[in-house]
Design a protein around this motif. Structure first.
Motif: not given
Ligand code: KIV
Ligand code: ZN
Length: 517
Positions: A237-249, A313-327
């Motif tokens: 249905r609407a899914g389960n708790a999201a791993l990435e949200e729990i871990v980062m919270a 405006y950022e409470i965590m860095t994109p790098e901390s979750v592996g997001v890099s600028k499109t290269s």
């Protein structure tokens, strides 16, 4: 709070996640995701429901063979056949777990199980005992716990602990609870049930009211030390708790919830993308942590603040979750070496044959597309991984389209290793392509969703197409990417069809009634 502040991450993407309407994964895809989950640092991987199909059994068995560190878990209803099958599937694991469950709420016991409470209680004792004869690590779940009468829940939990369960899971199966209520339930169970201090309490929250993550965190604050979750929050249905949200919270708000997980958060984005590609489920743009917009700032005030100091405006860095600028990565002159280095940097480890195959496809792509971005490479490699075991493979396509009909498609597929050519007409080129697939591989499935998006943001971008097919109450989603939208559509349809063939073999195990055990 219990003495340890380590929260175990129990990932059920391959089991509850795969139960999402439209999701189906083949063995190679499951192996790839399991490997990524282990690299991510997941403590327990629920690899499947072994009795539900030979495919599920094989996946749990193979993942068990390969896992190095994570505990591999197989799900079982309370019946002995289920439990013995799960035990067989996790046998090769260095660390294996049987997860057995039965419903405890009045509505489930009466209408689904058709069992009296005393029969359910007996089944709890018998099933946990049976599982303990196979392994020391046994998890017991009270399905629909949050709608269960409290005293009965306590009796079942106590019985499960006495019978040898080492983890007690309290599912909010229908996503009905609210955080204060769920936290209080975990707390009072831990306080009241004899033996509760000897076991790990676990949360398993569904997202029907959008509260799965909040409920899981409330559970942790009340002393649960295992959280069950899925990548991107996929699930029934609407899914389960999201791993990435729990871990980062837990990471970002360690000031309020002083708990750690063993997750390497910089891998989150990569795993999220692979799960999205493999299941065909797009991640919504504004999804927390892994959505395309999660770290995007467009308003002037925000951009200005960000330029002055990122923490505005950022409470965590994109790098901390592996997001890099499109290269901008490779082009048509890039060689094998550069391609392999790039794949490694993106976290892909391919064997020699797969690497060679991926390199050929990269060269083809670079011939058509001047700039090859990380996203293009990910789409290409994920497609390579996904198609490894497919019975039906896309070979080539020629389409006649435009204002002056009729539109037609000449399509070559390889089916069980044999190349075949099919020609068909249609109301438009897409219809013609799908008709040609039906000529080559007759089937009754209905087209439920057809969507096109750009893999990267430029006019020469690859088209990413999503196709959902439905047949006899089952649905599957396929994806394809190509610089030619028609080719991407054909690949997406073929991908969905292959998934349908996997799903046809999967039975949906019914509830275990007293008579059927
Ligand atoms: O949601 C649920 O209750 C489940 C159980 C099998 C744990 O998935
Ligand atoms: Zn569930």
């Amino acid at each position: 709070m219990p003495s340890t502040n380590n929260v175990l991450i129990f990932d059920t993407t391959l089991r509850d996640g795969e139960q999402s309407p439209g999701a189906a994964m083949n063995l190679d895809e499951k192996l790839k995701i399991a490997e990524m989950l282990e690299d991510l640092g997941v403590d327990i991987i629920e690899a499947g429901f072994p009795i539900s199909s030979n495919g599920d059994f094989e996946a749990v068995f193979e993942i068990s063979k390969r896992a190095k560190r994570s505990v591999i878990c197989g799900l079982a209803r309370a019946g002995f056949k289920d439990i013995d099958r799960a035990a067989e599937a996790i046998k090769p694991a260095k660390r294996g777990r049987i997860h057995t469950f039965i419903s405890t709420s009045p509505v489930h016991m009466k209408h689904k199980l058709q069992m009296e409470p005393h029969q359910v209680l007996e089944a709890v004792i018998a099933s946990v005992g049976r599982a303990r004869n196979h392994v020391d690590d046994v998890e017991w779940s009270a399905e629909d716990a949050t709608r269960t009468e409290f005293d009965f829940l306590c009796r079942c939990v106590e019985a499960a602990i006495k019978a040898g369960a080492t983890t007690i899971n309290i599912p909010d199966t229908v996503g009905y609870a609210i955080p204060s209520e769920y936290g209080a339930l975990i707390k009072v169970l831990r306080d009241k049930v004899p033996g509760a201090d000897k076991v790990v309490f676990s949360t398993h929250c569904h997202n029907d009211l959008g509260l799965a993550v909040a409920n899981s965190l409330a559970g942790v604050m009340a002393g649960a030390r295992q959280v069950e979750c899925t990548i991107n929050g996929i699930g029934e249905r609407a899914g389960n708790a999201a791993l990435e949200e729990i871990v980062m919270a837990l990471k970002v708000r360690a000031d309020i919830i002083p708990c750690d997980t063993g997750i390497t958060t910089a891998q989150i984005s990569r795993v999220s993308k692979t799960v999205s590609n493999v299941t065909g489920f797009p991640v919504q743009f504004n999804k927390a942590i892994v959505g395309k917009n999660a770290f995007a700032h467009e308003s002037g005030i925000h951009q200005d603040g960000m330029l002055k100091h990122t923490q505005t405006y950022e409470i965590m860095t994109p790098e901390s979750v592996g997001v890099s600028k499109t290269s901008l990565v490779l082009g048509k002159l890039s060689g094998r070496h550069a391609f392999r280095d790039k794949l490694e940097a993106m976290g892909y480890e391919l064997g020699a044959n797969a690497l060679e195959e991926a390199f050929k496809r990269f060269k083809d792509l670079a011939d058509k597309k001047k700039h090859v971005f990380d996203e293009d490479i990910a789409a290409l490699v994920d497609e390579e991984i996904a198609s490894g075991q497919d019975r039906i493979k896309f070979e080539s396509l020629r389409v006649v389209s435009g204002t002056f009909g009729p539109q037609s498609a000449e399509l070559e597929l390889s089916i069980d290793g044999e190349k075949r050519l099919g020609i068909a007409r249609g109301d438009g080129p897409i219809d013609a392509i799908f008709n040609a697939i039906k000529v080559l591989f007759p089937h009754e499935a209905r087209l439920l969703i057809f969507e096109v998006h750009a893999v990267t943001e430029e006019t020469e971008a690859q088209a990413g197409v999503t196709v959902r097919l439905g047949e006899e109450g089952k649905s599957v989603t396929g994806r394809g990417a190509d610089t030619d939208t028609m080719v991407a559509a054909a690949k997406a349809y073929v991908h969905a069809l292959n998934k349908l063939l996997v799903k046809r073999l999967k039975t949906a195990p019914e509830a275990l009634t007293a008579a059927r055990r």
